[in-house]
Write an enzyme that holds these catalytic residues in place. Structure first.
Site, mmCIF file in Angstrom:
data_model
loop_
_atom_site.group_PDB
_atom_site.id
_atom_site.type_symbol
_atom_site.label_atom_id
_atom_site.label_comp_id
_atom_site.label_asym_id
_atom_site.label_seq_id
_atom_site.Cartn_x
_atom_site.Cartn_y
_atom_site.Cartn_z
ATOM 1 C CG HIS A 1 -1.930 0.949 1.379
ATOM 2 N ND1 HIS A 1 -1.712 2.266 1.714
ATOM 3 C CD2 HIS A 1 -3.268 0.826 1.201
ATOM 4 C CE1 HIS A 1 -2.880 2.904 1.745
ATOM 5 N NE2 HIS A 1 -3.832 2.059 1.442
ATOM 6 C CD GLN B 1 -7.116 -4.796 4.184
ATOM 7 O OE1 GLN B 1 -8.072 -5.491 4.524
ATOM 8 N NE2 GLN B 1 -7.254 -3.537 3.818
ATOM 9 C CE LYS C 1 -7.560 -0.042 6.064
ATOM 10 N NZ LYS C 1 -8.044 0.040 4.690
ATOM 11 C CB CYS D 1 -3.705 3.180 -1.650
ATOM 12 S SG CYS D 1 -4.928 4.458 -1.394
ATOM 13 C CG ASP E 1 0.334 -2.433 6.275
ATOM 14 O OD1 ASP E 1 -0.616 -2.501 7.080
ATOM 15 O OD2 ASP E 1 0.287 -1.788 5.216
#
Ligand code: PMP
Length: 403
Positions: free
Chosen positions: A121, A201, A224, A361, A198
Site C-alpha cells: 500500500h 488487513q 478496518k 492505493c 503492515d
C-alpha cells in the site's frame, strides 16, 4: 458465531438500506461496518461518560482514564502484546510515518537499505521515500510471485547486511495474499534487519501474536477492525520503543518542561502528544473485544469459505480474470473483460452491491499486473452468500449492458 444473539439488522445498522433491505457491502477491506456494541460504547464515551483523560482530578476524568487505558490493554491483547508496548496513532499510515521519522531517522543512514515489496500500500512506500529524501537510505523492491504473494525466495536473494529494515504487508489489501510471516522474519533476522509488518488487513482476518511472530513493528487501523476511523496502533518491541526518540512535541508526552530543557515521558505516552482521540480509543477497545469474542479462527474460516465461493462463482464466468492466490484472506480482486472497473462498480451500486474499483492505493502493484485498476470484493464478519449472489447478478447485468 455468537453474533447470532442479535439480529443482523440490529447488530450492523450500517448494512441496512433506508427501505430496510440488505445492502451488499463488499468493501470491508477499505473500511469495515461497525457492530452496535462499538457504536454504543462510543456514544456513552461521547455522552454520559465524557471527560478528558490523564489530567483530571475529578472522578469522571479518572474513570475515563481507566477506560482509555483499558482500551489500550484490549487492543494490545488482540495481538498478544502488553499495553505498555502499544502506541495509539491516527491509523496505520501515521504509525508507519512515526517509525520512519523516529526509529528510521535515529538508526538509518546513507548506504543502508530497506526492502519493501511490489504489493505494498502507498502507506508502506511513501513514508520510506520521505526517509530516503532525508537520510539517503536506498529502497529495494521484492517482486511478487505469479499468484500474487511476496516472493520470499527473491527476498532471500536480495537481502544483504546493508538491509536494516524489511517492511511487508501481512495481508495484501488488493490480492488478499497472506505473507508467510515466520519465514519473512527469519530472512530479516539472517541479515540483522528489523521487520515491520503492515497488519491493516490481517488483524481483522487472522489471529496475530506479535511476540510469537517475533516482529519488530506491527501497525494497523481501528476502522478496518470494526472500530472507528481516526485511530490506529503501532506496536513495537519494548526495547525498540523505549529507545525511539519522540516525534510530535506537546502536552502529555513530557516528563518536565522548562525553556532550557524538556524531558520526556516513557513510551507509549512519549509518542502521544496532545489530547488523544478518547472516544475513538474507547471504540477501538470495544471493537477489539468484539472481534476477540467472535474469535479470529471463526472469522478466518468464515471469510475463507466466502472467498472460495466467490472465486468459484467468478471463475465460472468466462469474462472474469481473477488476481491473487486461491487462499487469499477475505479479499478477491478481479477484472472484467471489456469493462472498466469503475463502470462495473457503478452498475453494481445500482444493484445494491458496493465493491471497490481503483488502484487501491497500490499503483506499483497495478503497474506489475498491467492494469490501471481492479475491481475488489472484500468480506467481513457480516458477509454471507447472498452478497456473492448479488455480486454475480450484478456482473451478469453488466455483461448484458456491455453486450
Ligand atoms: N496498509 C494497508 C494494507 C491498507 O489496506 C491500508 C488501508 N487501505 C493502509 C495501509 C492504510 O491505512 P489507513 O488509511 O487506515 O492509515
Amino acid at each position: 458465531m455468537n453474533t447470532a444473539t442479535l439480529t443482523r439488522e440490529a447488530q450492523w445498522p450500517g448494512l441496512i438500506n433506508p427501505d430496510g433491505s440488505r445492502w451488499h457491502y463488499l468493501d470491508t477491506a477499505a473500511t469495515a461496518q461497525k457492530p452496535q456494541v462499538v457504536i454504543d460504547a462510543m456514544m456513552r464515551a461521547l455522552g454520559s461518560d465524557y471527560a478528558t483523560v490523564h489530567r483530571g482530578v475529578y472522578a469522571r476524568s479518572a474513570d475515563m482514564t481507566l477506560a482509555f487505558e483499558a482500551a489500550r490493554r484490549k487492543v494490545a491483547a488482540l495481538i498478544g502484546a502488553q499495553e505498555s508496548e502499544l502506541v495509539f496513532t491516527r491509523g496505520a499510515t501515521e504509525a508507519i510515518n512515526l517509525v520512519a521519522q523516529t526509529w528510521g531517522v535515529a538508526n538509518l543512514k546513507a548506504g543502508d537499505r530497506i526492502l519493501l515489496s511490489q504489493l505494498e500500500h502507498h502507506s508502506n512506500i511513501v513514508p520510506w521515500q520521505l526517509l530516503r529524501d532525508r537520510t539517503g537510505v536506498e529502497i529495494d523492491v521484492c517482486p511478487v510471485t505469479e499468484d500474487g504473494r511476496i516472493d520470499l525466495a527473491a527476498a532471500e536473494r536480495m537481502l544483504t547486511p546493508a538491509h536494516k529494515l524489511v517492511s511487508f504487508a501481512h495481508v495484501s489489501n488488493v490480492l488478499g495474499s497472506v505473507l508467510h510471516v515466520e519465514h519473512a522474519v527469519k530472512l530479516a533476522r539472517n541479515v540483522g534487519a528489523k521487520i515491520l509488518l503492515d497488519g491493516c488487513q490481517s488483524v481483522a482476518r487472522i489471529a496475530v501474536d506479535v511476540h510469537a511472530i517475533d516482529a519488530d513493528f506491527y501497525v494497523f487501523s481501528a476502522h478496518k477492525l470494526y472500530g472507528p476511523t481516526g485511530i490506529g496502533a503501532l506496536w513495537a518491541k519494548p526495547e525498540i520503543l523505549d529507545a525511539m526518540p519522540p516525534w510530535h512535541g506537546g502536552g502529555a508526552m513530557i516528563d518536565r518542561v522548562t525553556f532550557e530543557k524538556t524531558t520526556y515521558a516513557p513510551a507509549p505516552q512519549r509518542f502521544e502528544a496532545g489530547t488523544p482521540a478518547i472516544v475513538e480509543a474507547i471504540g477501538f477497545g470495544a471493537a477489539a473485544d468484539y472481534v476477540t469474542g467472535v474469535g479470529l479462527d471463526v472469522i478466518h474460516a468464515h471469510e475463507t469459505a466466502l472467498v472460495a465461493k466467490a472465486r468459484e462463482a467468478l471463475q465460472a464466468m468466462n469474462s472474469i480474470r481473477l488476481f491473487g492466490p486461491d487462499d487469499s484472506a477475505g479479499i478477491v480482486s478481479f477484472a472484467m473483460e471489456g469493462v472498466h472497473p469503475h463502470d462495473l462498480g457503478t452498475i453494481l451500486d445500482e444493484e445494491g452491491v458496493a465493491i471497490r474499483a481503483g488502484h487501491h492505493c497500490a499503483q506499483p502493484l497495478m503497474d506489475h499486473l498491467g492494469v490501471p485498476a481492479t475491481a475488489r470484493a472484500s468480506f467481513g464478519i457480516y458477509s454471507d452468500e447472498s452478497d456473492i449472489a448479488a455480486l454475480v447478478r450484478g456482473i451478469e447485468r453488466t455483461k448484458r449492458i456491455f453486450g
